[in-house]
Every structure is written in C-alpha cells, then in structure tokens.
Write a protein that holds these residues in place. Structure first.
Motif, PDB file in Angstrom:
ATOM      1  N   ALA A  36      -0.609 -26.168   6.974  1.00  7.00           N
ATOM      2  CA  ALA A  36      -0.828 -27.601   6.735  1.00  7.00           C
ATOM      3  C   ALA A  36       0.504 -28.339   6.811  1.00  7.00           C
ATOM      4  O   ALA A  36       0.762 -29.257   6.042  1.00  7.00           O
TER       5      ALA A  36
ATOM      6  N   GLY B 199       0.823 -34.371  12.271  1.00  2.92           N
ATOM      7  CA  GLY B 199      -0.363 -35.236  12.277  1.00  2.92           C
ATOM      8  C   GLY B 199      -0.149 -36.520  13.058  1.00  2.92           C
ATOM      9  O   GLY B 199      -0.632 -37.584  12.664  1.00  2.92           O
TER      10      GLY B 199
ATOM     11  N   ARG C  73       7.577 -26.274  13.849  1.00  4.50           N
ATOM     12  CA  ARG C  73       7.856 -25.731  15.187  1.00  4.50           C
ATOM     13  C   ARG C  73       6.620 -25.120  15.846  1.00  4.50           C
ATOM     14  O   ARG C  73       6.734 -24.322  16.748  1.00  4.50           O
TER      15      ARG C  73
ATOM     16  N   ALA D  79       4.375 -21.565  11.918  1.00  2.00           N
ATOM     17  CA  ALA D  79       3.803 -21.752  10.573  1.00  2.00           C
ATOM     18  C   ALA D  79       3.244 -20.422  10.063  1.00  2.00           C
ATOM     19  O   ALA D  79       3.466 -20.040   8.908  1.00  2.00           O
TER      20      ALA D  79
ATOM     21  N   GLY E 280      -5.858 -26.171   8.222  1.00  2.65           N
ATOM     22  CA  GLY E 280      -6.125 -27.083   7.113  1.00  2.65           C
ATOM     23  C   GLY E 280      -6.832 -28.367   7.483  1.00  2.65           C
ATOM     24  O   GLY E 280      -7.265 -29.116   6.606  1.00  2.65           O
ATOM     25  N   ASP E 281      -6.969 -28.644   8.781  1.00  4.65           N
ATOM     26  CA  ASP E 281      -7.636 -29.888   9.190  1.00  4.65           C
ATOM     27  C   ASP E 281      -8.905 -29.610   9.982  1.00  4.65           C
ATOM     28  O   ASP E 281      -9.469 -30.496  10.595  1.00  4.65           O
TER      29      ASP E 281
HETATM   30  P1  UTP Z   1      -2.274 -29.498  15.193  1.00  3.23           P
HETATM   31  O1  UTP Z   1      -2.388 -28.874  16.506  1.00  3.23           O
HETATM   32  O2  UTP Z   1      -3.388 -30.371  14.762  1.00  3.23           O
HETATM   33  O3  UTP Z   1      -0.858 -30.249  15.166  1.00  3.23           O
HETATM   34  O4  UTP Z   1      -2.072 -28.348  14.119  1.00  3.23           O
HETATM   35  P2  UTP Z   1      -0.261 -31.377  14.228  1.00  3.23           P
HETATM   36  O5  UTP Z   1       1.170 -31.474  14.576  1.00  3.23           O
HETATM   37  O6  UTP Z   1      -0.543 -31.126  12.779  1.00  3.23           O
HETATM   38  O7  UTP Z   1      -1.060 -32.702  14.610  1.00  3.23           O
HETATM   39  P3  UTP Z   1      -0.835 -33.742  15.811  1.00  3.23           P
HETATM   40  O8  UTP Z   1      -1.254 -33.021  17.060  1.00  3.23           O
HETATM   41  O9  UTP Z   1       0.599 -34.162  15.788  1.00  3.23           O
HETATM   42  O10 UTP Z   1      -1.767 -34.885  15.476  1.00  3.23           O
HETATM   43  C1  UTP Z   1      -3.130 -27.495  13.708  1.00  3.23           C
HETATM   44  C2  UTP Z   1      -2.869 -27.027  12.292  1.00  3.23           C
HETATM   45  O11 UTP Z   1      -1.624 -26.314  12.221  1.00  3.23           O
HETATM   46  C3  UTP Z   1      -0.751 -26.913  11.289  1.00  3.23           C
HETATM   47  C4  UTP Z   1      -1.271 -28.336  11.090  1.00  3.23           C
HETATM   48  O12 UTP Z   1      -0.934 -28.837   9.826  1.00  3.23           O
HETATM   49  C5  UTP Z   1      -2.771 -28.175  11.292  1.00  3.23           C
HETATM   50  O13 UTP Z   1      -3.428 -27.790  10.089  1.00  3.23           O
HETATM   51  N1  UTP Z   1       0.631 -26.865  11.819  1.00  3.23           N
HETATM   52  C6  UTP Z   1       0.906 -27.284  13.081  1.00  3.23           C
HETATM   53  C7  UTP Z   1       1.643 -26.392  11.007  1.00  3.23           C
HETATM   54  O14 UTP Z   1       1.401 -25.991   9.834  1.00  3.23           O
HETATM   55  N2  UTP Z   1       2.915 -26.362  11.483  1.00  3.23           N
HETATM   56  C8  UTP Z   1       3.224 -26.779  12.741  1.00  3.23           C
HETATM   57  O15 UTP Z   1       4.420 -26.710  13.119  1.00  3.23           O
HETATM   58  C9  UTP Z   1       2.191 -27.256  13.568  1.00  3.23           C
END
Ligand code: UTP
Length: 312
Positions: free
Chosen positions: A23, A27, A120, A125, A143-144
C-alpha cells in the motif's frame, strides 16, 4: 540455514499463514484526492478499501498481515490501531453500534508495518516483506484491489499447498484492456479452474499478449521470489515488476521454488485506484447494504431515467 543470495532457496512446504498488503504506491491516477490521503484509505461507503482487503485475508485464515506503507500512509496505521479518545466518547454516549465499528478494524488481525522508502514498484514493495516472511510461502493482496469473496484466495492457498510453487489470480479481459495488466500464457490442468502458467508479460500490447487472461491483485508466492526480485531490473514504467520476477519461476521445479499456476476467477473485482472503478465499487457496495439500498435504488433508477430523457 538460508542464504539470501542463493538462487535456489527451498521453501517451507508448510501452510500459508502470512499476508503481505502493498500500500505504498503513489496513487497518481487518483490525484488530487491522493495527495495527502492514501488511495487505500478512500472510503467504500463507510469503510476504507484496505479494511475489506484485510477482512478477506482473515477470512482466508491469514491472521498475520504485513502492510507495506510509505509516505503519507500514517492514516493506515491509525486506522488499524485503537482510538481511545473516540472509543471513550462513544462509550460515554452508550453508542454501542458505532463503538463496535470503530473497534472492528483494530481487533481484526495482527497487523505489522514496514515502510518502502521509495515507491520503486510492486516487486520492490514485495521485496520489503522479506525479513518478516522469511522462508515461508506468503500471500500478496493489493491494497486497492477489491474482490467479492475470500473464495478465490482460499482456492489459491489450496493450490499452493497441493502443488507448491506460486499461484496468480487470472481474470479474462477484453483484448483492448490487456495492456493495463500483466498477462499470462496458460495451459490446462486436470482441474477446471487451475491452469499451468507458461509465460508472463507485464502490460503487453494486444498483439504481444499471450492470452486475454490478466493477473489481478492476489498472489501466493514461494520465498524463492525474493532473491529473484533483488536481481530484477526496473521494467515497465521504470518500476521493479513482480510479474517479471514470477516469469523467472515459470520453468522451475517445485524444489527450486517454481512453477507458477493460475486460478481462473470469474467473479466481481474492482480496482479502486481507478476513478470509474472506484465509483462502481461504491455504488455496488451501497446497493448491497440493506440500510442504504432501499433509499438508493429508486434514486438511481430515477437518475438514469432523467439522464436518458435529457431532463436535469
Ligand atoms: P498500482 O499499480 O496501482 O500503482 O499499484 P500506484 O503507484 O499505487 O498507483 P498509480 O498507478 O500511480 O495510480 C498496485 C498496488 O501496489 C502498491 C500500491 O499501493 C497498490 O496497492 N505499490 C505500488 C506499492 O506498494 N509500492 C510501489 O512502489 C508501487
């Protein structure tokens, strides 16, 4: 004794007991709402999205939840912690129902946190979970990403416990949508809902896609993925991709942490990090709530009728 640089780390064949919930993403698709609020905390009716994800992990018997958090993610920690002042105020008022709803999230699971210093990518993660997970197989729940029931995750854990290796959740999407997902090349197995994964490609063009089966936000991983992630260079979007690391495991034997299976999912799934999907989730969840449906459904019907008739 395990050597973290060993490419062939045999995994514990035991049960899956830990869930990792990344998470820490930026976003960006949901800005400006996500400037100071994590997208995982956006409410789906009256509960943040990430609480549904933790509830799903617990329903699949995973009580040990590690959240990968980052910048401006403090509200996630607060949400799963006790809120004494609030609880005292509700207690003094005798508001048992709200008190229960406030305590629900802190009593739900054993929640642990680790921070991903820099976002990154999903693969990076997941690598942040290594010290907590150790040599055990583990589940990853984005988480989303909201999935209708815990049946999918339970089935994925069952497949891992039977065959070893790694398990991804696959959903069939339209050809023009494959470029939004990781895509899998697949072969049937003896079980209708389980496939052997022969290839994985992150966000392919429709021509490059090995199939229309897209990876959605649930995984069960062998710890052999950690040393691979450490060596995985940034891929699509300059991010370290979990899909790229899992591709390395496709051709490995179970004693070396492979191969990769897919569980075919045909239920409802929402990506709450996407604006239109977020709105669909809120409407769907609200319409399934007896306390809201009665009021909301007639309004929705009337709203659509008015729109179609061009009335204000
Ligand atoms: P997303 O592909 O939705 O990427 O990540 P993001 O960066 O959160 O969202 P946008 O594309 O910029 O709108 C999928 C999941 O992986 C986590 C996000 O929090 C989400 O739950 N994630 C993604 C990480 O924990 N770390 C990261 O570096 C990237």
């Amino acid at each position: 004794m395990s050597d973290s640089t060993d490419q062939k780390r045999p995994s514990d064949p035991g049960p899956v007991t830990k869930a990792v919930v990344p998470a820490a993403g930026l976003g960006t698709r949901f800005l400006p709402a996500t400037k100071a609020t994590p997208k995982e905390m956006l409410p789906i009716v009256d509960k943040p999205a990430i609480q549904y994800v933790v509830e799903e992990a617990v329903a699949a018997d995973l009580q040990d939840v590690l959240m990968i958090t980052g910048r401006s993610k403090r509200s996630i920690e607060d949400h799963f912690d006790r809120a004494y002042e609030l609880e005292e105020a509700l207690e003094a008022k005798g508001d048992e129902e709200r008190l229960r709803s406030v305590r629900e999230s802190s009593d739900l699971a054993q929640v642990h946190y680790v921070r991903q210093g820099e976002p990154r990518g999903l693969g990076h993660a997941v690598l942040c979970a290594e010290a907590h997970v150790g040599d055990n197989p583990f589940a990853v729940l984005l988480g989303d990403d909201l999935i209708e029931s815990a049946d999918l995750l339970r089935r994925m854990i069952e497949v891992r416990e039977k065959h070893g290796g790694n398990v991804v959740a696959l959903m069939e999407v339209e050809p023009e949508q494959v470029s939004l997902y990781g895509c899998a090349g697949i072969e049937p197995t003896d079980e209708d809902d389980v496939v052997a994964v022969t290839d994985l490609v992150e966000k392919p063009s429709p021509e490059q896609a090995p199939s229309r089966w897209a990876i959605i936000g649930r995984y069960v991983c062998d710890p052999a993925v950690f040393p691979i992630l450490r060596e995985t260079p940034p891929g699509r979007g300059g991010e370290i991709q979990l899909t790229d690391a899992l591709r390395e495991l496709v051709r490995r034997k179970p004693e070396d942490g492979g191969p990769v299976y897919g569980v075919l999912f045909r239920g409802r799934r929402y990506d709450t990090g996407n604006k239109a999907d977020y709105i669909r989730t809120v409407v769907d969840f609200a319409c399934r709530r007896p306390d809201l449906a009665e009021e909301l459904l007639p309004w929705l019907r009337d709203f659509v009728d008015r729109r179609e008739a061009g009335r204000p």
